[in-house]
Structures are given as structure tokens and as C-alpha cells.
Design an enzyme around this catalytic site. Structure first.
Site, PDB file in Angstrom:
ATOM      1  N   PRO A  35       0.853  -1.193   0.000  1.00  0.00           N
ATOM      2  CA  PRO A  35       0.000   0.000   0.000  1.00  0.00           C
ATOM      3  C   PRO A  35       0.894   1.250   0.000  1.00  0.00           C
ATOM      4  O   PRO A  35       1.532   1.567   1.006  1.00  0.00           O
ATOM      5  CB  PRO A  35      -0.792  -0.118   1.297  1.00  0.00           C
ATOM      6  CG  PRO A  35      -0.250  -1.290   2.027  1.00  0.00           C
ATOM      7  CD  PRO A  35       0.887  -1.876   1.293  1.00  0.00           C
TER       8      PRO A  35
ATOM      9  N   ASP B 290       5.892   2.326   2.180  1.00  0.00           N
ATOM     10  CA  ASP B 290       4.981   1.223   2.452  1.00  0.00           C
ATOM     11  C   ASP B 290       4.168   1.587   3.695  1.00  0.00           C
ATOM     12  O   ASP B 290       4.708   1.645   4.808  1.00  0.00           O
ATOM     13  CB  ASP B 290       5.821  -0.050   2.692  1.00  0.00           C
ATOM     14  CG  ASP B 290       4.972  -1.298   2.852  1.00  0.00           C
ATOM     15  OD1 ASP B 290       3.804  -1.174   3.258  1.00  0.00           O
ATOM     16  OD2 ASP B 290       5.502  -2.395   2.584  1.00  0.00           O
ATOM     17  N   HIS B 291       2.890   1.811   3.478  1.00  0.00           N
ATOM     18  CA  HIS B 291       2.064   2.309   4.577  1.00  0.00           C
ATOM     19  C   HIS B 291       1.810   1.245   5.648  1.00  0.00           C
ATOM     20  O   HIS B 291       1.297   1.531   6.726  1.00  0.00           O
ATOM     21  CB  HIS B 291       0.734   2.807   4.002  1.00  0.00           C
ATOM     22  CG  HIS B 291       0.078   3.876   4.818  1.00  0.00           C
ATOM     23  ND1 HIS B 291       0.559   4.299   6.042  1.00  0.00           N
ATOM     24  CD2 HIS B 291      -1.031   4.626   4.592  1.00  0.00           C
ATOM     25  CE1 HIS B 291      -0.232   5.233   6.531  1.00  0.00           C
ATOM     26  NE2 HIS B 291      -1.205   5.453   5.666  1.00  0.00           N
ATOM     27  N   ARG B 292       2.203  -0.005   5.366  1.00  0.00           N
ATOM     28  CA  ARG B 292       2.045  -1.033   6.402  1.00  0.00           C
ATOM     29  C   ARG B 292       3.055  -0.824   7.517  1.00  0.00           C
ATOM     30  O   ARG B 292       2.832  -1.198   8.666  1.00  0.00           O
ATOM     31  CB  ARG B 292       2.268  -2.442   5.801  1.00  0.00           C
ATOM     32  CG  ARG B 292       1.191  -2.855   4.843  1.00  0.00           C
ATOM     33  CD  ARG B 292       1.548  -4.137   4.157  1.00  0.00           C
ATOM     34  NE  ARG B 292       2.801  -4.030   3.414  1.00  0.00           N
ATOM     35  CZ  ARG B 292       3.335  -5.026   2.718  1.00  0.00           C
ATOM     36  NH1 ARG B 292       2.735  -6.195   2.673  1.00  0.00           N
ATOM     37  NH2 ARG B 292       4.461  -4.860   2.059  1.00  0.00           N
TER      38      ARG B 292
ATOM     39  N   ILE C 266       5.116   2.268   7.656  1.00  0.00           N
ATOM     40  CA  ILE C 266       5.378   3.686   7.921  1.00  0.00           C
ATOM     41  C   ILE C 266       4.050   4.446   7.942  1.00  0.00           C
ATOM     42  O   ILE C 266       3.258   4.356   6.998  1.00  0.00           O
ATOM     43  CB  ILE C 266       6.318   4.250   6.831  1.00  0.00           C
ATOM     44  CG1 ILE C 266       7.670   3.536   6.907  1.00  0.00           C
ATOM     45  CG2 ILE C 266       6.482   5.750   6.977  1.00  0.00           C
ATOM     46  CD1 ILE C 266       8.517   3.677   5.680  1.00  0.00           C
TER      47      ILE C 266
END
Ligand code: CAO
Length: 482
Positions: free
Chosen positions: A276, A452-454, A456
């Protein structure tokens, strides 16, 4: 004595290469250390030196072949014995067939290369294969001891193609029609751990069994989240659309993708569909950096390099990564861990005629900007001249992609997995910047940070970017806080 030269391991985790040049022919004398093959992997081209010496009696590979570590490349008659022997026929004898490497146009995986040892296989799966009587195989899976199932699985594995050959294409998977689940204990365990019902995973048509990749692909398809909870709605899986006949509308040219392009396409599709992404944009006033480049550029030139924006950014990024360790990390979903690396290796996207390559400058935190400039220049040149080694392309912890030399105001770079962040750089433009009550012309450097929004959070993304912008505007910050 005939001696075979087998493809050696060229770098860690590199098992498959494409032959781009065969530098020897039957009848040639070859020496140890002589370059005999040029190969390409997804990330680099490399020459392969021979470890055997003598007269070449048989060459078993051709340009375009896909080779695996351990495949026989050629056979020599060792010096001394060579002259006495007749040249053997180039045709493979039947018993040598399994040693033959697959040609690109090989029709079916079953005809492809022999199975090589799979290091990732667990010890409990390495027992000698034993075929079970058919009657026993028909017992429901739950009623059979696990040991038996393991043995059966090992037998099934005998015919297994390599992981990269049994890539999970939707059309190559078929639903299982009852009977024992053809999956090894480690595959079952993986399925259990990530919340996938192994009974629901379709078997690969090619291998007739379920691999780890099949489970992961199924999990992606079912949108299994990081806590192992499968979503009720099925996530769309990228599918190959049916291509129309383009020639109906005009002239076309069809060109085969080279291995760099192919692997870039795979990696990018994987990154885009599994990570994501968020991209944070900002601009840094490059006045101070430009002053420093002018002031010290000649010094760096005298040392044989160029003091470019990229080299300076590498150093600043190293300091930012130390301050924000989640940007120098990888995510291990299978184990539910985040892996923080204590080394700082920055990959630089280099535009080459074969496609995008990303050589890595290692330990950038321990190198000064002069050293980084020298290394960056050398790595980029080697990448463009197809001289990069496989090792130079590995071990990156963060990537910088500078398109500023070409142009553009901003772009959304794609994270280079297993990394979790990438910095995109666009072209510096002189812009009016309000200073008090008057506008001043300033060289503004556009930055695009994808992450990577998982791993950060958005606030961390903004903080990392602000710190970097400030470090560009006041390079002393690097010494103060970096
Ligand atoms: N703004 C304005 N000018 C820039 C700039 C920027 N952000 N970045 C570089 N430039 C200028 C340089 O100053 C240099 O100008 P001069 O020749 O007048 O000195 C020129 O552009 C070329 O720079 P360079 O390529 O010599 O050096 P570099 O360190 O800036 O870049 C490298 C090195 C390897 C990053 C670059 O050559 C390259 O290949 N960039 C493309 C990366 C890429 O393809 N990314 C896409 C990845 S995603 O598909």
C-alpha cells in the site's frame, strides 16, 4: 577425462540466469578463469569464468537459454587427453537429456530442466522418496499419519519444477477434486499461519500440487490481512487481459522483453499490488547545496568524480535513515516481524538501454560525499556498460531515483521490495519564494517520497521528508543530528 563445467552460484539468492552470450565453441581450448559465458539476471549482467581447463567437446547451452545453478554449460576433455579423443556428437544422448537446460521456447515445463536441490526445503521433507500404494493414497488425509503424508509429498516433489517455473498464473491453477491435499507440511503450516484453508487452495496444473507460492497467491487473492484474517470480499487479482489483434489498426512490431524488462515488470507489478503506497511530496530550497557544489565541485572533479545532487542526497538520506529507522526496514509478514537493518545501503536507479538497474552503494553512513561520488559514477557507468556484478545489485535498504537530469516536477516512485521506501527526485527549478514580504528566486528541488504504509505511518513520512528538506536547506543539520 571428460569434465563438465556447471553453472556456479553467482550471488546469493540468484538461482536462474539467462544466457546472453556464449563465448566458447566446440573445439576451443579453454583455461581456468577464462570468461566463457555472459549471463543476465533480473538485475545485472555478468561474465562467468570457467573453473575447468581443456578442449571443449560439447557446448550444452545457447543464447537465450535459461540456466539454473548446477546446470551443465559445457564439457571439456582435460588437457592431455583431449587430442587422443574423437570429438563427440553435439546431440545429447538419451541419458543426458535431463541435464539439458530449457530453451526459451520450451513448450511445457515438464520438458524443462531437471530439478535442482531446493535449499529452502525443510529437513523433514528431505527423506528419500517412496511411492505409496494407490490404496493407501486414497485414505482421507486426516486418517493418515503425517509421516506418510510427508513421504507421499516427497514423492510428489520429485517431479516438481522450480519455483520460478511454476509461477502462479491464474489459468494454470485448477480446483482440487477431493482426495489428499498435495502439500508438504511446511506449506500446510504456512497456510495455517496466515489463515488460509489449504483445502481451498487450487493446485497448480503443471505440478499437480500446492506450493508455498500457491498459498501466498491464494492469500493475496483472498485478501488475507497481516493478522491472518481473510477478508470476505475477494480482492481482484491482476489478470492478463485478452489482447486484440493490434495489426488490424496499423503496423506493429513485436519484440521479446529482455530479462531486465521482464523482471522489472514482475517486480513492479508485485510491488504495486502488494504494497500500500503513499507518496509524500515536498520541495527543498537548494541554494546552499548549489553553493557547496560550486565551491567543492572542482575538488571532486580532481579526484575523478562529479559532485552531483544525487551523491549529496545519498549522504543526507543515510543520516535520515539513522534518525528514522522504520525507513531502513523490511516487513516479514509470514512471521509478523519488522526487520530493522543496522546498515545503510542505498540503491540508485540507473537508466540504461536495457532498462532500469539499481546498483547499491553500501555503508553510505561510513563514506564521505567524495567517496560516494566516486562510487556512484563508477556504479552507474558499469551498469550502463553491462559490467555490474550481481553482488553490486543486492543488499539495498533504500532507493533513490533521480529523474532531475531529464526533467519533470514530481512523480510517484514505486517502492523497491523488500525495501519500504524510495525517494524520487525531480528537476530543480528556479521559483519565486516568499521571504518576508518579497519574493526571491530560489532553486527548488522537488522530492517525492513513496513508502509502504504497512510499516510507515503518514506522520512519519511527513517527518522524514521535512527532516530531509531541512538537511538539504541547512546541510549542517546532518552533522548536528545525523
Ligand atoms: N535537478 C536538476 N538537474 C539535475 C538534477 C536535478 N534533480 N539531477 C541531476 N541533474 C543534472 C546534473 O547536474 C547533470 O547536469 P550537468 O551535466 O550540467 O552537470 C545532469 O543532470 C546529469 O546528471 P548525472 O546523470 O550525470 O548525475 P546524477 O548523479 O545527478 O544522476 C543517475 C546519476 C545515475 C541517478 C542518473 O544518471 C540516472 O540514471 N537517472 C535516471 C534514474 C531513473 O531512471 N529513474 C527512474 C526509476 S523508476 O522507473
Amino acid at each position: 577425462m571428460p569434465k563438465e563445467f556447471k553453472l556456479p552460484e553467482l550471488a546469493e539468492n540468484v538461482d536462474t540466469v539467462t544466457v546472453t552470450r556464449v563465448m566458447i565453441a566446440e573445439g576451443d581450448m579453454v583455461e581456468a578463469d577464462q570468461a566463457v559465458l555472459e549471463v543476465e539476471t533480473e538485475k545485472a549482467a555478468a561474465e562467468v569464468p570457467s573453473t575447468v581447463a581443456g578442449k571443449v567437446t560439447e557446448v550444452r547451452v545457447a543464447e537465450g537459454d535459461t540456466l539454473h545453478v548446477g546446470d551443465v554449460v559445457f564439457v571439456v576433455e582435460e588437457a592431455g587427453a583431449a587430442e587422443a579423443d574423437e570429438k563427440p556428437s553435439k546431440k545429447a544422448k538419451p541419458e543426458e537429456k535431463s541435464e539439458k537446460v530449457e530453451r526459451k521456447a520450451a513448450p511445457a515445463p515438464a520438458a524443462k530442466a531437471k530439478k535442482a536441490p531446493e535449499p529452502e526445503e525443510e529437513a523433514d521433507e528431505e527423506k528419500p522418496a517412496k511411492k505409496k500404494p494407490a490404496a493407501e493414497q486414497e485414505l482421507p488425509e486426516q486418517e493418515r499419519p503425517e509421516e506418510e503424508q510427508v513421504e507421499e509429498q516427497v514423492a510428489l516433489e520429485e517431479d516438481e519444477a522450480r519455483p520460478e517455473e511454476r509461477e502462479i498464473r491464474p489459468e494454470s491453477r485448477v480446483a482440487r477434486k477431493g482426495g489428499p491435499v498435495p502439500a508438504s507440511p511446511s506449506v500446510r503450516r504456512l497456510a495455517r499461519e496466515i489463515g488460509v484453508d489449504i483445502n481451498a487452495v487450487p493446485v497448480s496444473e503443471q505440478t499437480g500440487r500446492i506450493s508455498e507460492e500457491d498459498v501466498k497467491a491464494y492469500a493475496r487473492q483472498m485478501n488475507v490481512d497481516s493478522r491472518g484474517v481473510a477478508a470476505t470480499t475477494q480482492a481482484a487479482e491482476p489478470r492478463q487481459i485478452q489482447l486484440p489483434d493490434f495489426a488490424r489498426w496499423g503496423e506493429i512490431e513485436r519484440k521479446e522483453m529482455n530479462s531486465v524488462r521482464r523482471r522489472t515488470a514482475e517486480n513492479m507489478a508485485y510491488a504495486w499490488t502488494s504494497i500500500p503506497h503513499v507518496t509524500q511530496f515536498d520541495k527543498a530550497d537548494g541554494t546552499e547545496i548549489e553553493k557547496l557544489r560550486k565551491l567543492h565541485g572542482k575538488r571532486v572533479e580532481a579526484a575523478g568524480a562529479k559532485l552531483t545532487v544525487t551523491a549529496i542526497l545519498v549522504k543526507l538520506v543515510a543520516a535520515a535513515l539513522k534518525k528514522f529507522p522504520q525507513f531502513n526496514a523490511s516487513i516479514d509478514l509470514d512471521n509478523g516481524d519488522i526487520i530493522y537493518k543496522k546498515y545503510y545501503n542505498v540503491g540508485i536507479a540507473v537508466d540504461t538501454e536495457r532498462g532500469l538497474l539499481v546498483p547499491v552503494i553500501r555503508d553510505v553512513d561510513k563514506k564521505n560525499i567524495l567517496e560516494i561520488s566516486l562510487e556512484l559514477g563508477a556504479l552507474a557507468e558499469r551498469a550502463r556498460n553491462r559490467k555490474s556484478t550481481l553482488d553490486e545489485m543486492q543488499g539495498g535498504t533504500f532507493t533513490i531515483s533521480n529523474l532531475g537530469g531529464i526533467g519533470g516536477t514530481a512523480f510517484t516512485p514505486i517502492v523497491n521490495p523488500p525495501e519500504v521506501a524510495i525517494l524520487g527526485v525531480s528537476r530543480t527549478q528556479v521559483e519565486p519564494v516568499l521571504n518576508g514580504d518579497r519574493f526571491e528566486p530560489r532553486p527548488m528541488l522537488p522530492l517525492s517520497l513513496s513508502y509502504d504504509h504497512r510499516v510507515i505511518d503518514g506522520a512519519d513520512g511527513a517527518r522524514f521528508m521535512r527532516w530531509l528538506v531541512e538537511a538539504i536547506e541547512q546541510p549542517f543539520l546532518m552533522f548536528l543530528e545525523g
